[in-house]
Design an enzyme around this catalytic site. Sequence first.
Site, PDB file in Angstrom:
ATOM      1  N   ARG A 210       0.843  -1.201   0.000  1.00 45.84           N
ATOM      2  CA  ARG A 210       0.000   0.000   0.000  1.00 45.84           C
ATOM      3  C   ARG A 210       0.874   1.245   0.000  1.00 45.84           C
ATOM      4  NH1 ARG A 210      -4.070  -2.426   3.531  1.00 45.84           N
ATOM      5  NH2 ARG A 210      -3.635  -4.640   3.312  1.00 45.84           N
ATOM      6  N   ASP A 278      -3.399   3.865   3.926  1.00 45.81           N
ATOM      7  CA  ASP A 278      -3.029   2.466   4.185  1.00 45.81           C
ATOM      8  C   ASP A 278      -3.976   1.509   3.460  1.00 45.81           C
ATOM      9  OD1 ASP A 278      -4.675   3.752   6.315  1.00 45.81           O
ATOM     10  OD2 ASP A 278      -4.984   1.695   6.947  1.00 45.81           O
TER      11      ASP A 278
HETATM   12  P1  AMP Z   1      -8.865  -0.789   8.268  1.00 46.17           P
HETATM   13  O1  AMP Z   1      -9.638   0.426   8.632  1.00 46.17           O
HETATM   14  O2  AMP Z   1      -9.676  -2.064   8.247  1.00 46.17           O
HETATM   15  O3  AMP Z   1      -8.075  -0.628   7.024  1.00 46.17           O
HETATM   16  O4  AMP Z   1      -7.830  -1.051   9.456  1.00 46.17           O
HETATM   17  C1  AMP Z   1      -6.920  -0.082   9.908  1.00 46.17           C
HETATM   18  C2  AMP Z   1      -5.888  -0.734  10.776  1.00 46.17           C
HETATM   19  O5  AMP Z   1      -6.488  -1.380  11.907  1.00 46.17           O
HETATM   20  C3  AMP Z   1      -5.041  -1.797  10.095  1.00 46.17           C
HETATM   21  O6  AMP Z   1      -3.745  -1.688  10.598  1.00 46.17           O
HETATM   22  C4  AMP Z   1      -5.703  -3.075  10.535  1.00 46.17           C
HETATM   23  O7  AMP Z   1      -4.839  -4.183  10.482  1.00 46.17           O
HETATM   24  C5  AMP Z   1      -6.105  -2.743  11.965  1.00 46.17           C
HETATM   25  N1  AMP Z   1      -7.228  -3.572  12.447  1.00 46.17           N
HETATM   26  C6  AMP Z   1      -8.533  -3.472  12.100  1.00 46.17           C
HETATM   27  N2  AMP Z   1      -9.266  -4.400  12.750  1.00 46.17           N
HETATM   28  C7  AMP Z   1      -8.419  -5.108  13.527  1.00 46.17           C
HETATM   29  C8  AMP Z   1      -8.561  -6.209  14.443  1.00 46.17           C
HETATM   30  N3  AMP Z   1      -9.733  -6.776  14.698  1.00 46.17           N
HETATM   31  N4  AMP Z   1      -7.443  -6.666  15.045  1.00 46.17           N
HETATM   32  C9  AMP Z   1      -6.243  -6.108  14.809  1.00 46.17           C
HETATM   33  N5  AMP Z   1      -6.043  -5.078  13.980  1.00 46.17           N
HETATM   34  C10 AMP Z   1      -7.105  -4.573  13.345  1.00 46.17           C
HETATM   35 MG    MG Z   2      -6.822  -1.488   6.006  1.00 47.02          MG
END
Ligand code: AMP
Ligand code: MG
Length: 528
Positions: A210, A278
């Site tokens: 990314r 990201d």
């Molecule tokens: P996202 O908004 O889904 O792109 O997630 C943003 C960040 O939060 C990324 O670094 C994901 O890996 C982390 N993340 C989201 N949900 C979880 C979860 N249940 N456990 C661990 N990390 C999470």
């Molecule tokens: Mg993400």
Amino acid sequence: MIKEPVKNIETLSSKIYRKEFVSTFDGDESGDLRPRQTPGVLYSKALPTPVKSPELLAWSDELAKELGIKNQTEKMDVDILGGNLITPSMYPYAACYAGHQFGQWAGQLGDGRAITLGEWEAPDGRSWEMQLKGAGPTAYSRRADGRAVLRSSLREYLMSEAMYHLRVPTTRALSLVTTGDSVLRDMFYDGHPEYEPGAIVMRVSPSFLRFGNFEVLAARNELSNLRKLVDWTIQKYYPHIDGNDKIIAWFKEVVEKTAGLMVEWLRVGFVHGVMNTDNMSILGLTIDYGPYSFIDDYDPNFTPNTTDLPGRRYAFGRQPSIAHWNLGCFAGAIAPLLDDTERLSAELEGYTDIFLQKYYAMMGNKLGLDKVNKEDISLINEFEKTLATIKPDMTIFYQSLTELDMDKGDTKDRIASHFNHSFYKELQPGHVEALFSLMEMYITRIKRNTCNREESLNRMQQNNPRFILRNYLLHQASEDLEKGDDTLLTKLQHAMKEPYSKKYDEFFTKRPDWATQKAGCSMLSCSS
Ligand code: AMP
Ligand code: MG
């Protein structure tokens, strides 16, 4: 009977995986899963945490075929898909990246619940990253659990494959398994967490890199790591680029791919919902399916993400300009590698023209124009303006447009009744007027086409989907699944493979009234 020799058939468990990324870059090999900052490395080793009883719910035959994977999955393969089995050639890791979230620098993020198992070389020689999402904590899980619930995993699995069949650039999904474990989630962020069934998706992509993978290295001033990652990415994914100016040439291609992706999202009416840096693929793919939605009633201001509500930063119509902003962050990350950043700025500025050129060409196809002339731009703008005012269901409206009889005498009544089934509310007289004058302009223009009507219609049918995975359908499918009924899931899996055909017209209806306000059916939270 002589059987044909079986070619290129491998299983997930017998495959020898490649590990180019981990053998090229520095990583934290400790395997420590405690959350922490990891300066100096591009990844951290992370073994999946085993689950109670992985069960295969869905499997993409098309992707399996592309990868050369044997279709029937045996227990060992399901164990891999659930994170319970790691074979000797795998090297499971979580990537370190950072990002700008909702316009703010968020620092280190990383794969908090995604674990890459290894790289798969397909029969055609292409290499694919095989990644489990929801397989337990990594060094980047911060305060979260590294898991994913069934409803969000189902959404990621189905939508990745649906986008592929829509011909929108995307990461893919091979499988959806339930884990047999429950996961605690506060779906409405209102202090009432509940247990939900856990699930894991095997995501597959040439790369999950990314913008944020580059941003983290620039922010830490790790310039040799940054240069190495840039060189490697160009060599591996943009191998035709060479010479002294290769970083600029590469950036230009990332700009073009990103602009092209935005145009494709607009074509099918897709809103990503969380366009943080990201979540921006270096290959211009749709990545990280979270609180996304298709547009039902046409509204450029619609955001499906409840967290995005105050600012509507990630609303449907804003996506192209947010992509530009994100490309600016990406340019900032690679700028330290250049002596002169003027050309980088010039390429970044070129985004708008590239986007508009692709956008008008796409709209020409949607409208069935033989080619887009200068004068057509005002027609295209008029479509956008009128649709935003009268708010028809986007998908149904464009289907009705392909069915408009150009030879009948036009009256306001005829036009209003032709498009009637695409509206959520009764049309006000002013809206009938606006629609009618738009159609007058449109019919006049179509009659000037140099191609025949059949060719024009063919173009429209290829570019206007008839079946889209609406949020309420996904919501119903996951509610049914939780009760053990996979009928709707199976139907959706068939329908999404032929989104441009009339074969699945049982789904060719507007979002029902009950779904308008119901959580998960129109808008979603990030809780997944
Ligand atoms: P996202 O908004 O889904 O792109 O997630 C943003 C960040 O939060 C990324 O670094 C994901 O890996 C982390 N993340 C989201 N949900 C979880 C979860 N249940 N456990 C661990 N990390 C999470
Ligand atoms: Mg993400």
